[in-house]
Design a protein around this motif. Structure first.
Motif, short mmCIF file in Angstrom:
data_model
loop_
_atom_site.label_atom_id
_atom_site.label_comp_id
_atom_site.label_asym_id
_atom_site.label_seq_id
_atom_site.Cartn_x
_atom_site.Cartn_y
_atom_site.Cartn_z
N THR A 85 0.83 -1.20 0.00
CA THR A 85 0.00 0.00 0.00
C THR A 85 0.87 1.25 0.00
N ARG A 107 -10.22 -3.42 1.33
CA ARG A 107 -10.28 -2.15 2.06
C ARG A 107 -8.92 -1.80 2.66
N ARG A 108 -8.17 -2.83 3.06
CA ARG A 108 -6.84 -2.57 3.62
C ARG A 108 -5.90 -1.98 2.57
N GLU A 111 -7.64 1.77 1.50
CA GLU A 111 -7.96 2.74 2.54
C GLU A 111 -7.57 4.16 2.12
N PRO A 112 -8.51 5.11 2.16
CA PRO A 112 -9.85 5.05 2.77
C PRO A 112 -10.97 4.87 1.75
N HIS A 113 -10.68 4.31 0.59
CA HIS A 113 -11.66 4.22 -0.49
C HIS A 113 -12.50 2.94 -0.33
N HIS A 114 -13.37 2.92 0.66
CA HIS A 114 -14.14 1.73 0.96
C HIS A 114 -15.14 1.39 -0.13
#
Length: 377
Positions: A85, A107-108, A111-114
């Motif tokens: 990431t 999501r990990r 993050e933060p684009h859920h």
């Protein structure tokens, strides 16, 4: 569902994921991680791995492994499923048992684009229905326990990332651009290494004239035993003057040797898979690469389709050496089950002798003759 239909089905799902990732430009920029170490392709100063690559590969592995348990452990891809990431954390991307499980992993990474993670997870789990009456009637007697799979989740990743749509084709061949980004899935015989099934999916074939959304298309071929089946019709006879496609980085010696043979029909394009697809589609007759910058996952799927159409792919260095030693026989085809044990990482599966992919054996002979007698090749 047979193995051919399954390969086409997962290629369609893969293409949907590729289109979804490119559809959100800010997201596309976030989905890039630079390859380092043994994964890096030494041809490029920067070689990128995207989340789309990793997710597509894992979707294909998951779906085929679920349908054909005997293939588990025999489905290989270009990418590691570890994604780094922007914050430096390492996440192992896997397809879970439900969209929620997969979304939790994504999501990990995102993050933060859920919302993006939820969309990708939904696409990874969404069923694909093929409306292809011809494909549905194909029955193959290929024991799945005898084959293994090579995946290139997005061939020509750099073109996928750049996303250029405004590249004008030359004699039907796009020199670069998003259209050269392909999903490649090839099956080979575990014992012999011979490619037996190939599927090529073009996620960015064209935009719908009314909606503007990208539309894809796929091609497939089977060359197993005496069986030769293909979604395309081969050319009835070879052109008198072959058209040859090269990498833009191909050396001057090779270009100089081929120009007298091809005249004005020496073309250039990005992506090994795309250049082999150009041979399959009849846009060109031969693809020549003199250096070892393609890999098993690049060539397996298109090679299988070429075999189904009466063509093939051979190692250039070995074929030229044989010609210069007086051996005029047909060069051996590339195989896909023999790693270079003296190498590490991706380099174990490089086609070190370069390659020649061709539609007609006569054009292979023409090209080898031109190159074998040229100085500096």
């Amino acid at each position: 569902m047979g193995v051919l239909q399954a390969l086409v089905g997962v290629s369609e799902k893969a293409s949907r994921v590729a289109r979804l990732c490119r559809g959100e430009e800010p997201l596309c920029q976030l989905l890039v991680a630079e390859k380092t170490g043994p994964e890096r392709n030494s041809r490029f100063q920067r070689d990128f791995k995207t989340l789309a690559d990793v997710l597509i590969q894992e979707v294909i592995k998951h779906d085929l492994g679920q349908q054909f348990p005997e293939l588990q452990g025999h489905i290989h891809g270009e990418e590691s499923n570890e994604f780094t990431t922007a914050q430096g954390a390492t996440v192992r991307v896997q397809v879970g048992s439900s969209p929620g499980d997969t979304a939790a992993t994504l999501r990990r990474v995102l993050e933060p684009h859920h919302e993006a993670a939820e969309l990708l997870a939904a696409a990874a789990h969404r069923a694909v229905t093929l409306h292809d009456a011809t494909l549905a009637t194909v029955e193959l007697n290929i024991p799945t326990q005898d084959i293994a799979i090579w995946i290139d989740p997005i061939d020509s990743t750099n073109e996928y990332i750049a996303g250029r749509e405004d590249v004008a084709p030359v004699e039907g061949v796009a020199p670069e651009g998003l259209c050269s980004a392909l999903v490649l899935i090839g099956a080979y015989d575990r014992r012999t290494g011979c490619p037996v099934i190939g599927v090529i999916n073009e996620p960015f074939f064209r935009r719908h004239p009314e909606t503007g959304r990208w539309q894809g298309r796929y091609h497939w071929g089977v060359a197993y035993g005496e069986t030769r089946l293909c979604s395309l019709n081969p050319q009835s006879s070879p052109r008198p003057t072959p058209r040859v496609v090269l990498s833009r980085a191909e050396g001057a010696a090779v270009q100089g040797a081929l120009r007298p043979l091809c005249g004005e029909h020496l073309l250039f394009a990005a992506g090994a898979g795309y250049k082999m697809l150009c041979v399959i589609l009849g846009l060109v007759d031969v693809y020549v690469l003199s250096v070892g910058t393609t890999f098993a996952w690049d060539a397996c799927a298109p090679h299988a389709i070429l075999r189904a159409m009466g063509g093939g792919a051979v190692a250039l260095a070995g074929a030229l050496r044989a010609r210069r030693e007086g051996d005029k026989g047909v060069p051996p085809q590339l195989v896909y089950n023999r790693p270079d044990d003296g190498a590490v990482g991706a380099e174990r599966w490089v086609n070190r002798g370069g390659l020649v992919a061709y539609a007609h054996p006569q054009h292979l002979e023409d090209v080898l003759e031109a190159l074998a007698t040229a100085p500096g090749v």
